[in-house]
Write a protein that holds these residues in place. Sequence first.
Motif, PDB file in Angstrom:
ATOM      1  N   GLY A   1       4.884  -7.273  44.925  1.00 28.60           N
ATOM      2  CA  GLY A   1       5.405  -6.953  46.248  1.00 28.60           C
ATOM      3  C   GLY A   1       4.494  -7.496  47.326  1.00 28.60           C
ATOM      4  N   ILE A   2       4.609  -6.928  48.526  1.00 31.15           N
ATOM      5  CA  ILE A   2       3.769  -7.345  49.641  1.00 31.15           C
ATOM      6  C   ILE A   2       3.273  -6.118  50.397  1.00 31.15           C
ATOM      7  N   VAL A   3       2.218  -6.322  51.172  1.00 37.69           N
ATOM      8  CA  VAL A   3       1.744  -5.332  52.131  1.00 37.69           C
ATOM      9  C   VAL A   3       2.055  -5.871  53.520  1.00 37.69           C
ATOM     10  N   THR A   4       2.696  -5.053  54.356  1.00 36.67           N
ATOM     11  CA  THR A   4       3.044  -5.496  55.701  1.00 36.67           C
ATOM     12  C   THR A   4       1.848  -5.346  56.633  1.00 36.67           C
ATOM     13  N   ARG A   5       1.983  -5.896  57.834  1.00 33.03           N
ATOM     14  CA  ARG A   5       0.893  -5.833  58.810  1.00 33.03           C
ATOM     15  C   ARG A   5       0.585  -4.397  59.218  1.00 33.03           C
ATOM     16  N   GLU A   6       1.570  -3.483  59.050  1.00 32.47           N
ATOM     17  CA  GLU A   6       1.341  -2.071  59.364  1.00 32.47           C
ATOM     18  C   GLU A   6       0.673  -1.326  58.219  1.00 32.47           C
ATOM     19  N   GLY A   7       0.480  -2.014  57.073  1.00 32.42           N
ATOM     20  CA  GLY A   7      -0.147  -1.390  55.924  1.00 32.42           C
ATOM     21  C   GLY A   7       0.822  -0.748  54.961  1.00 32.42           C
ATOM     22  N   HIS A   8       2.121  -1.016  55.090  1.00 30.61           N
ATOM     23  CA  HIS A   8       3.115  -0.444  54.194  1.00 30.61           C
ATOM     24  C   HIS A   8       3.284  -1.317  52.955  1.00 30.61           C
ATOM     25  N   ASP A   9       3.528  -0.683  51.821  1.00 32.44           N
ATOM     26  CA  ASP A   9       3.779  -1.388  50.569  1.00 32.44           C
ATOM     27  C   ASP A   9       5.276  -1.616  50.394  1.00 32.44           C
ATOM     28  N   LEU A  10       5.649  -2.845  50.108  1.00 37.22           N
ATOM     29  CA  LEU A  10       7.025  -3.175  49.743  1.00 37.22           C
ATOM     30  C   LEU A  10       6.996  -3.701  48.317  1.00 37.22           C
ATOM     31  N   HIS A  11       7.684  -3.021  47.415  1.00 38.04           N
ATOM     32  CA  HIS A  11       7.656  -3.387  46.003  1.00 38.04           C
ATOM     33  C   HIS A  11       8.920  -4.147  45.618  1.00 38.04           C
ATOM     34  N   ALA A  12       8.768  -5.126  44.744  1.00 37.76           N
ATOM     35  CA  ALA A  12       9.910  -5.911  44.284  1.00 37.76           C
ATOM     36  C   ALA A  12       9.559  -6.585  42.968  1.00 37.76           C
ATOM     37  N   ASN A  13      10.597  -6.938  42.215  1.00 40.48           N
ATOM     38  CA  ASN A  13      10.379  -7.686  40.978  1.00 40.48           C
ATOM     39  C   ASN A  13      10.010  -9.140  41.254  1.00 40.48           C
ATOM     40  N   THR A  14      10.520  -9.667  42.365  1.00 41.87           N
ATOM     41  CA  THR A  14      10.289 -11.069  42.713  1.00 41.87           C
ATOM     42  C   THR A  14       9.982 -11.176  44.196  1.00 41.87           C
ATOM     43  N   VAL A  15       8.993 -11.997  44.537  1.00 43.00           N
ATOM     44  CA  VAL A  15       8.661 -12.279  45.932  1.00 43.00           C
ATOM     45  C   VAL A  15       8.804 -13.782  46.162  1.00 43.00           C
ATOM     46  N   ILE A  16       9.584 -14.145  47.167  1.00 45.71           N
ATOM     47  CA  ILE A  16       9.759 -15.545  47.558  1.00 45.71           C
ATOM     48  C   ILE A  16       9.136 -15.724  48.934  1.00 45.71           C
ATOM     49  N   VAL A  17       8.178 -16.633  49.044  1.00 48.79           N
ATOM     50  CA  VAL A  17       7.568 -16.936  50.337  1.00 48.79           C
ATOM     51  C   VAL A  17       8.223 -18.205  50.876  1.00 48.79           C
TER      52      VAL A  17
END
Length: 254
Positions: free
Chosen positions: A216-232
């Motif tokens: 997943g990713i961490v947002t600029r606010e510090g929140h965790d976003l979880h996912a099986n796949t991350v596409i940048v």
Amino acid sequence: MALRKLTKLRPNHVSASDKGRTLPVHESSHIQSGDIIIVGAGVFGASAALELSRRGHTVTLVDPGPLPHPDASSTDISKMVRPDYGADRFYSHFALECITLWKRWNSEIGRPFYHETGFLVLAGGEMRPTGFEHDSLNVLLQLGYDVDRIDGRELHRRFPAWPSESYPDGYFNPTAGWVESQNVVSWLISEAVQSGVCVLETSMLRLLERGSRVSGIVTREGHDLHANTVIVAAGAWTPTLLPWLEPALQCVGQ
């Protein structure tokens, strides 16, 4: 078009009921976002989000906004669409497939975003092998596309704005044109939201990792976003988000 106008805003938690909404990220410390996160809502990110959602995936599209983002490469009045890429046969074939899809989109949308005006390629002398002009023409002919060879006399007759004495050789490819790029991105984002994509107006701080996998990713606010796949799909900003790729990815011009 601001994305906030496309759908009602709802704060905080992202759940299954939030699909198809545009959400600001505020107070929630842990956000479960689904099986695919796409970072960047330009033409690549927005089109990927729409297509993956239509294929049944749960998709979260992350971009700092406003959308379309004014600094994105795809936010412009127009962008050229052409299959003329020198000796790169693969890219030329790929571009021709895309032009077919652009025409299909024109029919589906009911208005033209892609305008097929053709592409004029001129050389300051006789076109020769290994030159961009010669190799582009050669690949198109190999792929079975009709192009018009242009000499100085034909250039003066058909395109009198160009000095025929300066460009004695070249060709005109009718299977090319331009796209209303910013309008396309706005349409893609709107369609993605209608298809069920959740759009978060925030930015990625870093990747989340679990062992050897990205989770997943961490947002600029510090929140965790979880996912099986991350596409940048961040274009020229990719080395900023993924700094270890900086030696391999360089922005060469726009």
